[in-house]
Design a protein around this motif. Structure first.
Motif, PDB file in Angstrom:
ATOM      1  N   ILE A  12       0.841  -1.206   0.000  1.00 36.96           N
ATOM      2  CA  ILE A  12       0.000   0.000   0.000  1.00 36.96           C
ATOM      3  C   ILE A  12       0.871   1.249   0.000  1.00 36.96           C
ATOM      4  CG2 ILE A  12      -1.647   1.364   1.347  1.00 36.96           C
ATOM      5  CD1 ILE A  12      -2.868  -1.264   2.322  1.00 36.96           C
ATOM      6  N   SER A  13       1.903   1.253   0.842  1.00 32.63           N
ATOM      7  CA  SER A  13       2.822   2.391   0.916  1.00 32.63           C
ATOM      8  C   SER A  13       3.514   2.619  -0.418  1.00 32.63           C
ATOM      9  CB  SER A  13       3.855   2.154   2.009  1.00 32.63           C
ATOM     10  OG  SER A  13       4.794   3.204   2.062  1.00 32.63           O
ATOM     11  N   SER A  14       3.953   1.532  -1.066  1.00 33.15           N
ATOM     12  CA  SER A  14       4.634   1.630  -2.358  1.00 33.15           C
ATOM     13  C   SER A  14       3.704   2.193  -3.433  1.00 33.15           C
ATOM     14  CB  SER A  14       5.148   0.251  -2.773  1.00 33.15           C
ATOM     15  OG  SER A  14       5.738   0.304  -4.062  1.00 33.15           O
ATOM     16  N   VAL A  15       2.464   1.697  -3.448  1.00 32.49           N
ATOM     17  CA  VAL A  15       1.483   2.163  -4.444  1.00 32.49           C
ATOM     18  C   VAL A  15       1.167   3.639  -4.245  1.00 32.49           C
ATOM     19  CG1 VAL A  15      -0.919   1.963  -5.205  1.00 32.49           C
ATOM     20  CG2 VAL A  15       0.459  -0.101  -4.860  1.00 32.49           C
ATOM     21  N   LEU A  16       1.003   4.057  -2.979  1.00 23.87           N
ATOM     22  CA  LEU A  16       0.694   5.458  -2.695  1.00 23.87           C
ATOM     23  C   LEU A  16       1.852   6.375  -3.080  1.00 23.87           C
ATOM     24  CD1 LEU A  16      -1.178   5.186   0.730  1.00 23.87           C
ATOM     25  CD2 LEU A  16      -2.166   5.591  -1.539  1.00 23.87           C
ATOM     26  N   ASN A  17       3.085   5.917  -2.869  1.00 25.79           N
ATOM     27  CA  ASN A  17       4.251   6.702  -3.284  1.00 25.79           C
ATOM     28  C   ASN A  17       4.310   6.825  -4.809  1.00 25.79           C
ATOM     29  OD1 ASN A  17       5.197   7.193  -0.686  1.00 25.79           O
ATOM     30  ND2 ASN A  17       6.449   5.331  -0.635  1.00 25.79           N
ATOM     31  N   THR A  18       3.995   5.714  -5.482  1.00 22.58           N
ATOM     32  CA  THR A  18       3.952   5.742  -6.950  1.00 22.58           C
ATOM     33  C   THR A  18       2.877   6.701  -7.433  1.00 22.58           C
ATOM     34  OG1 THR A  18       4.719   3.441  -7.085  1.00 22.58           O
ATOM     35  CG2 THR A  18       3.617   4.349  -9.025  1.00 22.58           C
ATOM     36  N   GLN A  19       1.740   6.697  -6.749  1.00 18.52           N
ATOM     37  CA  GLN A  19       0.640   7.585  -7.123  1.00 18.52           C
ATOM     38  C   GLN A  19       1.045   9.054  -6.984  1.00 18.52           C
ATOM     39  OE1 GLN A  19      -2.854   7.829  -4.538  1.00 18.52           O
ATOM     40  NE2 GLN A  19      -4.166   7.570  -6.345  1.00 18.52           N
ATOM     41  N   LYS A  20       1.800   9.366  -5.930  1.00 22.65           N
ATOM     42  CA  LYS A  20       2.286  10.740  -5.760  1.00 22.65           C
ATOM     43  C   LYS A  20       3.188  11.142  -6.923  1.00 22.65           C
ATOM     44  CE  LYS A  20       2.208  10.742  -0.678  1.00 22.65           C
ATOM     45  NZ  LYS A  20       3.049  10.796   0.542  1.00 22.65           N
ATOM     46  N   THR A  21       4.042  10.199  -7.361  1.00 23.28           N
ATOM     47  CA  THR A  21       4.964  10.471  -8.468  1.00 23.28           C
ATOM     48  C   THR A  21       4.213  10.695  -9.770  1.00 23.28           C
ATOM     49  OG1 THR A  21       6.693   9.133  -7.421  1.00 23.28           O
ATOM     50  CG2 THR A  21       6.927   9.594  -9.771  1.00 23.28           C
ATOM     51  N   ARG A  23       1.104  11.533 -10.164  1.00 27.48           N
ATOM     52  CA  ARG A  23       0.299  12.770 -10.091  1.00 27.48           C
ATOM     53  C   ARG A  23       1.176  13.988 -10.345  1.00 27.48           C
ATOM     54  NH1 ARG A  23      -1.836  12.067  -5.414  1.00 27.48           N
ATOM     55  NH2 ARG A  23      -3.889  11.330  -6.056  1.00 27.48           N
ATOM     56  N   ALA A  24       2.378  13.985  -9.779  1.00 25.58           N
ATOM     57  CA  ALA A  24       3.315  15.101  -9.989  1.00 25.58           C
ATOM     58  C   ALA A  24       3.728  15.182 -11.458  1.00 25.58           C
ATOM     59  CB  ALA A  24       4.541  14.930  -9.103  1.00 25.58           C
ATOM     60  N   LEU A  27       0.990  16.758 -13.519  1.00 23.99           N
ATOM     61  CA  LEU A  27       0.936  18.212 -13.354  1.00 23.99           C
ATOM     62  C   LEU A  27       2.051  18.894 -14.145  1.00 23.99           C
ATOM     63  CD1 LEU A  27       0.167  18.442  -9.529  1.00 23.99           C
ATOM     64  CD2 LEU A  27      -1.424  18.844 -11.427  1.00 23.99           C
ATOM     65  N   VAL A  28       3.236  18.292 -14.135  1.00 26.32           N
ATOM     66  CA  VAL A  28       4.362  18.853 -14.888  1.00 26.32           C
ATOM     67  C   VAL A  28       4.058  18.833 -16.378  1.00 26.32           C
ATOM     68  CG1 VAL A  28       6.763  18.498 -15.551  1.00 26.32           C
ATOM     69  CG2 VAL A  28       6.105  18.300 -13.155  1.00 26.32           C
ATOM     70  N   SER A  29       3.533  17.693 -16.869  1.00 23.05           N
ATOM     71  CA  SER A  29       3.209  17.573 -18.292  1.00 23.05           C
ATOM     72  C   SER A  29       2.101  18.536 -18.695  1.00 23.05           C
ATOM     73  CB  SER A  29       2.791  16.134 -18.616  1.00 23.05           C
ATOM     74  OG  SER A  29       3.879  15.255 -18.496  1.00 23.05           O
ATOM     75  N   THR A  30       1.137  18.740 -17.800  1.00 24.81           N
ATOM     76  CA  THR A  30       0.048  19.680 -18.091  1.00 24.81           C
ATOM     77  C   THR A  30       0.591  21.088 -18.263  1.00 24.81           C
ATOM     78  OG1 THR A  30      -1.510  18.335 -16.814  1.00 24.81           O
ATOM     79  CG2 THR A  30      -2.143  20.612 -17.257  1.00 24.81           C
ATOM     80  N   SER A  31       1.516  21.468 -17.376  1.00 25.57           N
ATOM     81  CA  SER A  31       2.128  22.792 -17.460  1.00 25.57           C
ATOM     82  C   SER A  31       2.945  22.945 -18.739  1.00 25.57           C
ATOM     83  CB  SER A  31       3.012  23.025 -16.239  1.00 25.57           C
ATOM     84  OG  SER A  31       3.693  24.250 -16.329  1.00 25.57           O
ATOM     85  N   THR A 257      -2.253   7.295 -12.299  1.00 25.83           N
ATOM     86  CA  THR A 257      -2.676   7.806 -10.989  1.00 25.83           C
ATOM     87  C   THR A 257      -3.995   7.178 -10.562  1.00 25.83           C
ATOM     88  OG1 THR A 257      -1.564   9.926 -11.384  1.00 25.83           O
ATOM     89  CG2 THR A 257      -3.268   9.887  -9.686  1.00 25.83           C
ATOM     90  N   ASN A 258      -4.935   7.104 -11.498  1.00 25.27           N
ATOM     91  CA  ASN A 258      -6.235   6.486 -11.198  1.00 25.27           C
ATOM     92  C   ASN A 258      -6.089   5.002 -10.894  1.00 25.27           C
ATOM     93  OD1 ASN A 258      -7.520   8.938 -11.637  1.00 25.27           O
ATOM     94  ND2 ASN A 258      -7.945   8.501 -13.785  1.00 25.27           N
ATOM     95  N   ASN A 259      -5.247   4.324 -11.671  1.00 22.68           N
ATOM     96  CA  ASN A 259      -5.030   2.893 -11.433  1.00 22.68           C
ATOM     97  C   ASN A 259      -4.382   2.645 -10.082  1.00 22.68           C
ATOM     98  OD1 ASN A 259      -6.105   2.225 -13.921  1.00 22.68           O
ATOM     99  ND2 ASN A 259      -4.125   2.148 -14.960  1.00 22.68           N
ATOM    100  N   ALA A 260      -3.449   3.515  -9.719  1.00 23.36           N
ATOM    101  CA  ALA A 260      -2.799   3.390  -8.413  1.00 23.36           C
ATOM    102  C   ALA A 260      -3.811   3.578  -7.288  1.00 23.36           C
ATOM    103  CB  ALA A 260      -1.666   4.410  -8.286  1.00 23.36           C
ATOM    104  N   GLY A 261      -4.739   4.514  -7.485  1.00 24.57           N
ATOM    105  CA  GLY A 261      -5.779   4.741  -6.486  1.00 24.57           C
ATOM    106  C   GLY A 261      -6.667   3.521  -6.316  1.00 24.57           C
ATOM    107  N   GLU A 262      -7.036   2.899  -7.445  1.00 24.82           N
ATOM    108  CA  GLU A 262      -7.875   1.700  -7.390  1.00 24.82           C
ATOM    109  C   GLU A 262      -7.133   0.545  -6.735  1.00 24.82           C
ATOM    110  OE1 GLU A 262     -11.066   1.385  -8.206  1.00 24.82           O
ATOM    111  OE2 GLU A 262     -11.083   3.551  -8.592  1.00 24.82           O
TER     112      GLU A 262
END
Length: 294
Positions: A12-21, A23-24, A27-31, A257-262
């Motif tokens: 769970i910790s690994s997946v959540l860390n991946t999700q943070k990455t 998501r970041a 955001l970078v690609s969107t900018s 990000t969505n897959n990591a959340g699921e």
């Protein structure tokens, strides 16, 4: 059971860390996409104006008839040696963005080989370079870093190598392939024939006020403008590809990000279930111990 709970917590910790990455990265690609899209829009406007002026000059110079002998405009040959110039990204994590371009190039290669035409590859982008080298397919010319930071002078230098070979009669055609920006959520494959130039539709009656007086240097003017058109087409392909790359990466990171959340939700359910089973087992053991002491 304790080890199982510990393993699930780590997952769970690994997946959540991946999700943070992811998501970041989204955001970078969107900018970056906003900046690349604006650059592509400005470049497209300039490219359209070059096409318009080139078409008008070609139509007015000697009535557009003598240009049939001009190497920039002669009818294309389906045989001979063909240069394919392709653009991919230097980085991955952008879905099928790179592989779709490579697949299209492979299709074009097979199509020309079926017509007994030989093909040479001029590759921009680390991902395509790695693919063709791994598959032991010869690359005539390559560039890394140019697709990530488009530069007009470097783009012109790269494409002019192919143009010079064409003008010297070494090749019969130059084809440009890149995955271009369509909108924020989709890309489109773009294949254009750079030389000989055949994509400009000419009107017999030009409505502009542009006047070209016939003289011995009229073809030189046409040639210079044609070369400028080719150089800018190469530069625009880089800019367009960069915008498409950021769009594709934004989508890929959003999906990740969505897959990591699921996955995190699924692992949390599994963790709670395992924890409940552990508690139940402990209660049963306690009750059994109490009963045995009576």
């Amino acid at each position: 059971m304790g080890n199982n709970l510990k393993d699930i917590r780590k997952q769970i910790s690994s997946v959540l860390n991946t999700q943070k990455t992811t998501r970041a990265m989204k955001l970078v690609s969107t900018s970056k996409l906003k900046k690349a899209d604006e650059m592509a829009r400005r470049s497209k406007t300039y490219a359209n104006k070059i096409v318009e002026v080139l078409g008008e000059i070609k139509a007015k110079v000697a009535g557009g008839e003598n240009t049939q002998d001009n190497p920039y405009f002669i009818p294309a040959k389906e045989t001979g040696l063909v240069d394919i110039v392709l653009v991919t990204a230097d980085k991955g994590l952008c879905g099928g963005f790179n592989i779709n371009t490579i697949k299209e190039v492979n299709r074009i290669i097979l199509e020309h080989k079926a017509k007994n035409a030989k093909v040479r590859l001029r590759v921009i982008g680390k991902k395509a370079i790695e693919y063709f080298k791994f598959n032991e397919i010869e690359i005539l010319d390559s560039a890394v870093g140019l697709s990530a930071t488009p530069n007009y002078a470097q783009a012109a230098e790269f494409i002019n190598k192919a143009v010079n070979d064409y003008l010297q009669g070494m090749t019969s055609k130059i084809i440009l392939v890149h995955n271009g920006f369509k909108n924020m959520i989709s890309q489109e494959m773009k294949v254009s024939q750079l030389l000989p130039i055949n994509s400009i539709e000419l009107s017999k009656e030009c409505s502009s006020v542009l006047e070209v007086e016939p003289n011995e240097q009229e073809n030189e003017v046409l040639n210079q403008l044609a070369n400028k058109y080719i150089e800018f087409s190469m530069y625009y392909a880089l800019v367009d590809s960069l915008a498409a790359e950021h769009s594709a990466r934004m989508q890929a990171m959003d999906a990740a990000t969505n897959n990591a959340g699921e996955l995190a939700k699924s692992l949390t359910v599994a963790y709670n279930k395992a924890r409940q089973e552990a508690i139940t087992t402990e209660l049963v053991e306690i009750n059994t111990g109490v009963e045995s002491m009576k």
